[in-house]
Motif scaffolding. Structure first.
Motif, PDB file in Angstrom:
ATOM      1  N   ASP A  36       0.827  -1.207   0.000  1.00  0.00           N
ATOM      2  CA  ASP A  36       0.000   0.000   0.000  1.00  0.00           C
ATOM      3  C   ASP A  36       0.864   1.261   0.000  1.00  0.00           C
ATOM      4  O   ASP A  36       0.505   2.272  -0.623  1.00  0.00           O
ATOM      5  CB  ASP A  36      -0.932  -0.008   1.211  1.00  0.00           C
ATOM      6  CG  ASP A  36      -2.014  -1.085   1.115  1.00  0.00           C
ATOM      7  OD1 ASP A  36      -2.186  -1.643   0.008  1.00  0.00           O
ATOM      8  OD2 ASP A  36      -2.675  -1.349   2.134  1.00  0.00           O
ATOM      9  N   LEU A  37       2.006   1.207   0.691  1.00  0.00           N
ATOM     10  CA  LEU A  37       2.925   2.342   0.677  1.00  0.00           C
ATOM     11  C   LEU A  37       3.474   2.563  -0.732  1.00  0.00           C
ATOM     12  O   LEU A  37       3.574   3.708  -1.198  1.00  0.00           O
ATOM     13  CB  LEU A  37       4.062   2.094   1.660  1.00  0.00           C
ATOM     14  CG  LEU A  37       5.139   3.184   1.741  1.00  0.00           C
ATOM     15  CD1 LEU A  37       4.523   4.502   2.195  1.00  0.00           C
ATOM     16  CD2 LEU A  37       6.256   2.761   2.699  1.00  0.00           C
ATOM     17  N   SER A  38       3.803   1.479  -1.438  1.00  0.00           N
ATOM     18  CA  SER A  38       4.286   1.601  -2.816  1.00  0.00           C
ATOM     19  C   SER A  38       3.232   2.213  -3.722  1.00  0.00           C
ATOM     20  O   SER A  38       3.539   3.016  -4.606  1.00  0.00           O
ATOM     21  CB  SER A  38       4.693   0.224  -3.351  1.00  0.00           C
ATOM     22  OG  SER A  38       5.816  -0.280  -2.662  1.00  0.00           O
ATOM     23  N   ARG A  41       3.179   5.987  -2.967  1.00  0.00           N
ATOM     24  CA  ARG A  41       4.369   6.679  -3.464  1.00  0.00           C
ATOM     25  C   ARG A  41       4.387   6.783  -4.980  1.00  0.00           C
ATOM     26  O   ARG A  41       4.978   7.698  -5.546  1.00  0.00           O
ATOM     27  CB  ARG A  41       5.625   5.955  -2.972  1.00  0.00           C
ATOM     28  CG  ARG A  41       5.908   6.180  -1.496  1.00  0.00           C
ATOM     29  CD  ARG A  41       7.185   5.498  -1.061  1.00  0.00           C
ATOM     30  NE  ARG A  41       7.584   5.889   0.284  1.00  0.00           N
ATOM     31  CZ  ARG A  41       8.603   5.361   0.935  1.00  0.00           C
ATOM     32  NH1 ARG A  41       9.338   4.406   0.356  1.00  0.00           N
ATOM     33  NH2 ARG A  41       8.901   5.763   2.146  1.00  0.00           N
ATOM     34  N   ASN A  42       3.806   5.787  -5.649  1.00  0.00           N
ATOM     35  CA  ASN A  42       3.652   5.824  -7.108  1.00  0.00           C
ATOM     36  C   ASN A  42       4.984   6.058  -7.822  1.00  0.00           C
ATOM     37  O   ASN A  42       5.110   6.944  -8.667  1.00  0.00           O
ATOM     38  CB  ASN A  42       2.636   6.908  -7.511  1.00  0.00           C
ATOM     39  CG  ASN A  42       2.162   6.765  -8.951  1.00  0.00           C
ATOM     40  OD1 ASN A  42       2.053   5.642  -9.463  1.00  0.00           O
ATOM     41  ND2 ASN A  42       1.878   7.874  -9.598  1.00  0.00           N
ATOM     42  N   GLY A  43       5.960   5.223  -7.484  1.00  0.00           N
ATOM     43  CA  GLY A  43       7.264   5.332  -8.120  1.00  0.00           C
ATOM     44  C   GLY A  43       7.252   4.820  -9.553  1.00  0.00           C
ATOM     45  O   GLY A  43       6.212   4.402 -10.077  1.00  0.00           O
ATOM     46  N   THR A  46       5.730   1.317 -10.173  1.00  0.00           N
ATOM     47  CA  THR A  46       4.277   1.330  -9.991  1.00  0.00           C
ATOM     48  C   THR A  46       3.601   1.994 -11.178  1.00  0.00           C
ATOM     49  O   THR A  46       2.552   1.537 -11.654  1.00  0.00           O
ATOM     50  CB  THR A  46       3.920   2.055  -8.684  1.00  0.00           C
ATOM     51  OG1 THR A  46       4.529   1.371  -7.584  1.00  0.00           O
ATOM     52  CG2 THR A  46       2.414   2.088  -8.471  1.00  0.00           C
ATOM     53  N   GLN A  47       4.194   3.077 -11.667  1.00  0.00           N
ATOM     54  CA  GLN A  47       3.624   3.751 -12.844  1.00  0.00           C
ATOM     55  C   GLN A  47       3.640   2.833 -14.067  1.00  0.00           C
ATOM     56  O   GLN A  47       2.693   2.831 -14.861  1.00  0.00           O
ATOM     57  CB  GLN A  47       4.403   5.031 -13.122  1.00  0.00           C
ATOM     58  CG  GLN A  47       4.238   6.097 -12.050  1.00  0.00           C
ATOM     59  CD  GLN A  47       5.150   7.292 -12.282  1.00  0.00           C
ATOM     60  OE1 GLN A  47       5.480   7.624 -13.427  1.00  0.00           O
ATOM     61  NE2 GLN A  47       5.587   7.934 -11.208  1.00  0.00           N
ATOM     62  N   GLN A  48       4.720   2.052 -14.214  1.00  0.00           N
ATOM     63  CA  GLN A  48       4.785   1.124 -15.344  1.00  0.00           C
ATOM     64  C   GLN A  48       3.749   0.025 -15.191  1.00  0.00           C
ATOM     65  O   GLN A  48       3.121  -0.398 -16.179  1.00  0.00           O
ATOM     66  CB  GLN A  48       6.174   0.525 -15.471  1.00  0.00           C
ATOM     67  CG  GLN A  48       6.362  -0.328 -16.726  1.00  0.00           C
ATOM     68  CD  GLN A  48       6.132   0.457 -17.997  1.00  0.00           C
ATOM     69  OE1 GLN A  48       6.733   1.510 -18.214  1.00  0.00           O
ATOM     70  NE2 GLN A  48       5.260  -0.055 -18.864  1.00  0.00           N
ATOM     71  N   MET A  49       3.558  -0.473 -13.965  1.00  0.00           N
ATOM     72  CA  MET A  49       2.518  -1.470 -13.737  1.00  0.00           C
ATOM     73  C   MET A  49       1.154  -0.919 -14.158  1.00  0.00           C
ATOM     74  O   MET A  49       0.358  -1.622 -14.793  1.00  0.00           O
ATOM     75  CB  MET A  49       2.488  -1.867 -12.257  1.00  0.00           C
ATOM     76  CG  MET A  49       1.351  -2.808 -11.885  1.00  0.00           C
ATOM     77  SD  MET A  49       1.308  -3.201 -10.114  1.00  0.00           S
ATOM     78  CE  MET A  49       2.246  -4.741 -10.108  1.00  0.00           C
ATOM     79  N   LEU A  68      -6.819  -1.473  -9.159  1.00  0.00           N
ATOM     80  CA  LEU A  68      -6.142  -2.619  -9.750  1.00  0.00           C
ATOM     81  C   LEU A  68      -4.652  -2.595  -9.418  1.00  0.00           C
ATOM     82  O   LEU A  68      -4.059  -3.633  -9.100  1.00  0.00           O
ATOM     83  CB  LEU A  68      -6.353  -2.628 -11.263  1.00  0.00           C
ATOM     84  CG  LEU A  68      -5.719  -3.784 -12.041  1.00  0.00           C
ATOM     85  CD1 LEU A  68      -6.170  -5.134 -11.496  1.00  0.00           C
ATOM     86  CD2 LEU A  68      -6.066  -3.674 -13.533  1.00  0.00           C
ATOM     87  N   VAL A  69      -4.036  -1.423  -9.483  1.00  0.00           N
ATOM     88  CA  VAL A  69      -2.625  -1.311  -9.134  1.00  0.00           C
ATOM     89  C   VAL A  69      -2.410  -1.671  -7.671  1.00  0.00           C
ATOM     90  O   VAL A  69      -1.460  -2.394  -7.323  1.00  0.00           O
ATOM     91  CB  VAL A  69      -2.101   0.112  -9.429  1.00  0.00           C
ATOM     92  CG1 VAL A  69      -0.726   0.322  -8.801  1.00  0.00           C
ATOM     93  CG2 VAL A  69      -2.027   0.344 -10.934  1.00  0.00           C
ATOM     94  N   ARG A  70      -3.283  -1.191  -6.789  1.00  0.00           N
ATOM     95  CA  ARG A  70      -3.157  -1.534  -5.369  1.00  0.00           C
ATOM     96  C   ARG A  70      -3.264  -3.041  -5.165  1.00  0.00           C
ATOM     97  O   ARG A  70      -2.473  -3.654  -4.441  1.00  0.00           O
ATOM     98  CB  ARG A  70      -4.236  -0.817  -4.566  1.00  0.00           C
ATOM     99  CG  ARG A  70      -4.086  -0.984  -3.050  1.00  0.00           C
ATOM    100  CD  ARG A  70      -5.162  -0.232  -2.296  1.00  0.00           C
ATOM    101  NE  ARG A  70      -5.123   1.196  -2.585  1.00  0.00           N
ATOM    102  CZ  ARG A  70      -6.034   1.839  -3.308  1.00  0.00           C
ATOM    103  NH1 ARG A  70      -7.070   1.184  -3.823  1.00  0.00           N
ATOM    104  NH2 ARG A  70      -5.925   3.130  -3.517  1.00  0.00           N
TER     105      ARG A  70
END
Length: 302
Positions: A36-38, A41-43, A46-49, A68-70
């Motif tokens: 959830d922290l990731s 932060r949306n690094g 995560t943006q690529q995912m 969906l990303v979470r």
């Protein structure tokens, strides 16, 4: 060994030592919190995912993609949580839990009855080490390939880990293809993760409507030996795992490798579309996401 490599090795060593000794609910909460922290932060990963999921679920709006990303990050965190705990878990109980839901065993048996070996191809979904535990119990050790990670000590940790589960591990470099051929000719099973290969050797395929490349290995091995190629779907359930083997593919010579690889990609896509959160792809996969120089290099290699 660089500082980054040393730090990475230390992190994995700590994971295999410390995570195994903590109570399961505590570990689950820690890894879920990290996921959830990731997401917050949306690094870059995560943006690529998110960009990858947008191809899988093209009609999803921003809020649905956020969720969906979470879910995807939590699924990925669960994979690592289980990776660090599997050596100390009861493998017999894992086998029994998977065996209750396993789909496709007759396809494996039929492929081996042909006497030419079996290639199992799978994407980065669920926990393939868990399905490997089931496979070892039912059909004996199988052979798979591990990327030659750096530093060497980290590579050895992963080799030791998977050997402890009963897998035969060969490095991705140094005669792996020849050894896999030998195993198939001895009517053994070879398992290969095969949903990403943006190298000059990758086979061009269409995946969720866009161009990318996937490894030639599964289809080439099947063409060279007469082995059957099967696709494996790995998913998570609330209290266990789902495993399904499907889509028998016979590769009739090297000229059929491209067609077989596209069929493999189509099988992966269907499975991923059904359970997108369990697909842990946080790297650039589609050619359109690569920079112009890299795209040009791949085009020139065709």
């Amino acid at each position: 060994m660089s500082f980054t490599q040393r730090l990475s090795d230390l992190a994995y060593a700590t994971g295999w030592r410390a995570v195994r000794g903590l109570p399961a609910p505590v570990v689950a909460a820690l890894f879920r919190g990290a996921a959830d922290l990731s997401a917050r932060r949306n690094g870059p990963s995560t943006q690529q995912m998110r960009r990858n999921y947008a191809r899988v679920v093209p009609k999803a709006g921003p809020a649905e993609l956020d969720e969906l990303v979470r879910a995807g990050l939590r699924s990925y965190a669960r994979f690592w949580q289980e990776t660090f705990r599997l050596p100390g878990m009861d493998h017999r109980k894992i086998y029994e839990k998977v065996d209750e839901v396993f789909v496709g065993r007759p396809l494996i048996e039929a492929a081996l009855d042909r006497g030419k070996g079996l290639v199992l191809a799978l994407p980065h979904t669920g926990n393939f080490d868990v399905s490997g535990i089931w496979l070892v119990d039912q059909f004996g050790p199988f052979t798979t390939v591990n990327e030659r990670l750096k530093p060497e000590s980290l590579y050895r940790r992963f080799v030791d880990y998977r050997q402890s589960l009963g897998f035969e591990i060969v490095p991705s470099e140094g005669g792996a293809y020849r050894l896999l051929i030998e195993r198939l000719r001895a009517n053994k099973i070879v398992c290969l993760v095969a949903d990403r290969d943006l190298s000059r050797r990758g086979i061009p395929v269409t995946f969720f409507g866009e161009g990318t490349r996937m490894p030639a290995g599964p289809a080439r091995l099947a063409a060279a030996t007469g082995a059957q190629l099967l696709i494996v779907e790995n998913t998570f359930t609330d209290d266990g795992w789902g495993v399904r083997v499907h889509t028998p593919i016979l590769v009739h010579g090297r000229e059929d490798v491209g067609v077989a690889t596209q069929r493999m990609a189509d099988g992966f896509a269907a499975d991923i579309a059904n359970n997108p959160a369990d697909w842990h792809m946080m790297q650039k996969l589609w050619l359109a996401d690569l920079d112009e120089e890299r795209q040009k290099a791949l085009q020139e290699s065709r």
